[in-house]
Design a protein around this motif. Structure first.
Motif, short mmCIF file in Angstrom:
data_model
loop_
_atom_site.label_atom_id
_atom_site.label_comp_id
_atom_site.label_asym_id
_atom_site.label_seq_id
_atom_site.Cartn_x
_atom_site.Cartn_y
_atom_site.Cartn_z
N GLY A 117 37.95 45.24 30.85
CA GLY A 117 38.29 44.50 29.64
C GLY A 117 39.53 43.63 29.76
N ILE A 118 40.21 43.69 30.90
CA ILE A 118 41.41 42.88 31.06
C ILE A 118 41.15 41.74 32.03
CG2 ILE A 118 43.84 42.88 31.83
CD1 ILE A 118 44.11 45.62 30.61
N THR A 138 45.40 37.72 30.70
CA THR A 138 46.16 38.88 30.22
C THR A 138 46.92 39.54 31.36
OG1 THR A 138 44.36 39.23 28.66
CG2 THR A 138 45.96 41.01 28.87
N LEU A 180 48.52 43.09 24.94
CA LEU A 180 47.18 43.69 25.06
C LEU A 180 46.43 43.79 23.74
CD1 LEU A 180 47.99 46.55 27.58
CD2 LEU A 180 46.51 44.60 28.03
N ASN A 184 42.85 47.11 21.02
CA ASN A 184 41.77 47.74 21.79
C ASN A 184 42.01 47.69 23.30
OD1 ASN A 184 41.31 45.01 21.96
ND2 ASN A 184 39.06 45.22 21.97
N LYS A 185 42.65 46.63 23.78
CA LYS A 185 42.93 46.57 25.22
C LYS A 185 44.05 47.54 25.60
CE LYS A 185 41.38 41.90 26.11
NZ LYS A 185 41.88 40.54 26.39
N LYS A 237 42.47 50.73 26.35
CA LYS A 237 41.77 50.68 27.64
C LYS A 237 42.76 50.82 28.79
CE LYS A 237 37.41 48.55 26.68
NZ LYS A 237 36.87 47.33 26.08
#
Ligand code: ZN
Length: 340
Positions: free
Chosen positions: A220-221, A225, A269, A272-273, A276
């Motif tokens: 997800g990154i 980011t 982030l 939600n990140k 993660k």
């Protein structure tokens, strides 16, 4: 380096170098309660259910058989030769350099070791040492060089009474991987304080070493980011190190603070990140501690004083973990005398 020992080298080791005094006192004193296991051909410890009443008896066995590997139980039994009449067990942690998660082991392949990942494993043991000595006041801790990593063995009387379920709580606490819970016996271990220090150390370790590409390994990154994290690395690391600029949120039910988020990291982030990212750290963390070894009281651990034949290094009690260097301190004489 790390070459397998030949049967002849094993015999030389057990006849000429091994000494009864190399068996640590904590083991010699309880030898009559422990089950011993041996590997005679390099295919695993299949010779189980052995028992010895004294170090002299063990000595005779080792000198005669020169096993490929030797192990003893972390548990005490009334009848160790039958593995019957369980009494209690050490609490043990096994940090194996060959099995470190790939994120922490960029130096060499899974299943192999080098100086660098041995040092990573040692640093991890030192964080555990801080927690157990500093926070929990545990007194009888022994550090063992296992041949390819480290064992930490705790023999405090109250700790040895822990059930497997309680051992699992401790493990969860150390990897920082779940809500605080426990029985009355383990509650003193589980002081509510948000993330554990070991989690914080691991988070720092990951950030200090990471490249943009490494950060992108986290689900997800993306690249933007990841770049932003690396760009703000000093600020983020500073906050974590000094434990400042945090956003605290207590559990609505218990009021216990479980999440403390670092604002600098959170602003990059988002909700939600961020989760993660921390989940990734938790998984890495849990991957370092071999859960099976800690929880399962039927485990056997490599015998300190014995030879790790696969790599030709001694498994040994470490006199001073801070200064210990496996490549010189755990090297048997026959290795330094090898030709070529
Ligand atoms: Zn390595």
């Amino acid at each position: 380096m790390f070459k397998e020992a030949t049967p002849e080298e094993r015999r030389i080791y057990y006849r000429e170098e091994w000494k009864p005094g190399d068996v640590p006192d904590f083991l010699a004193e309880s030898i009559g309660y422990r089950e011993f296991g041996f590997d005679h051909d390099g295919r695993g410890p299949r010779d189980r259910y052995n028992a010895f009443t004294s170090v002299e008896e063990l000595e005779k066995f080792l000198r005669n058989r020169a096993p490929y590997s030797a192990y003893s139980s972390v548990s005490y039994y009334e009848k160790p030769g039958k593995r019957e009449g369980y009494k209690k067990a050490e609490l043990v942690f096994d940090i194996d350099a060959k099995d470190l998660p790939s994120f922490l082991k960029k130096c060499c392949k899974q299943g192999t070791i080098c100086e660098k990942c041995l040092e990573t494993a040692k640093q991890y043991i030192l964080s555990l040492k801080d927690i157990f000595q500093g926070d929990f006041g545990v007194k009888k801790i022994y550090y063992i060089y296992s041949g390819r990593g480290f064992h930490m063995r705790i023999l405090d009387p109250d700790v040895m009474e822990f059930t497997e379920v309680e051992r699992a709580y401790i493990l969860d606490y150390l990897s920082g991987s779940q809500a605080l819970k426990g029985s009355a016996k383990v509650n003193r271990w589980l002081a509510p304080r948000g993330y554990t220090r070991i989690f914080k150390d691991r988070l720092l370790g990951i950030l200090e070493d990471a490249s943009v590409k490494d950060i992108q390994m986290i689900e997800g990154i993306g690249r933007t980011t990841a770049k932003e994290i690396i760009g703000n690395r000093d600020k983020i690391i500073g906050d974590i190190t000094e434990w400042k600029n945090l956003e605290w949120s207590p559990d609505p039910k218990t009021g216990v603070v479980r999440t403390a988020r670092f604002k600098a990291l959170l602003s990059i982030l988002k909700e939600n990140k961020y989760d993660k990212f921390t989940d990734f750290v938790l998984k890495q963390n849990a991957g370092i501690l071999d859960a099976k070894v800690t929880v399962d009281t039927k485990r056997i651990l490599r015998l300190p004083s014995s030879l790790h034949s696969k790599v030709s290094l001694k498994c040994m009690l470490i006199p001073d973990i801070e200064t210990f260097n496996p490549l010189s301190d755990a090297m048997p004489k026959f290795v330094s005398e090898r030709k070529g």
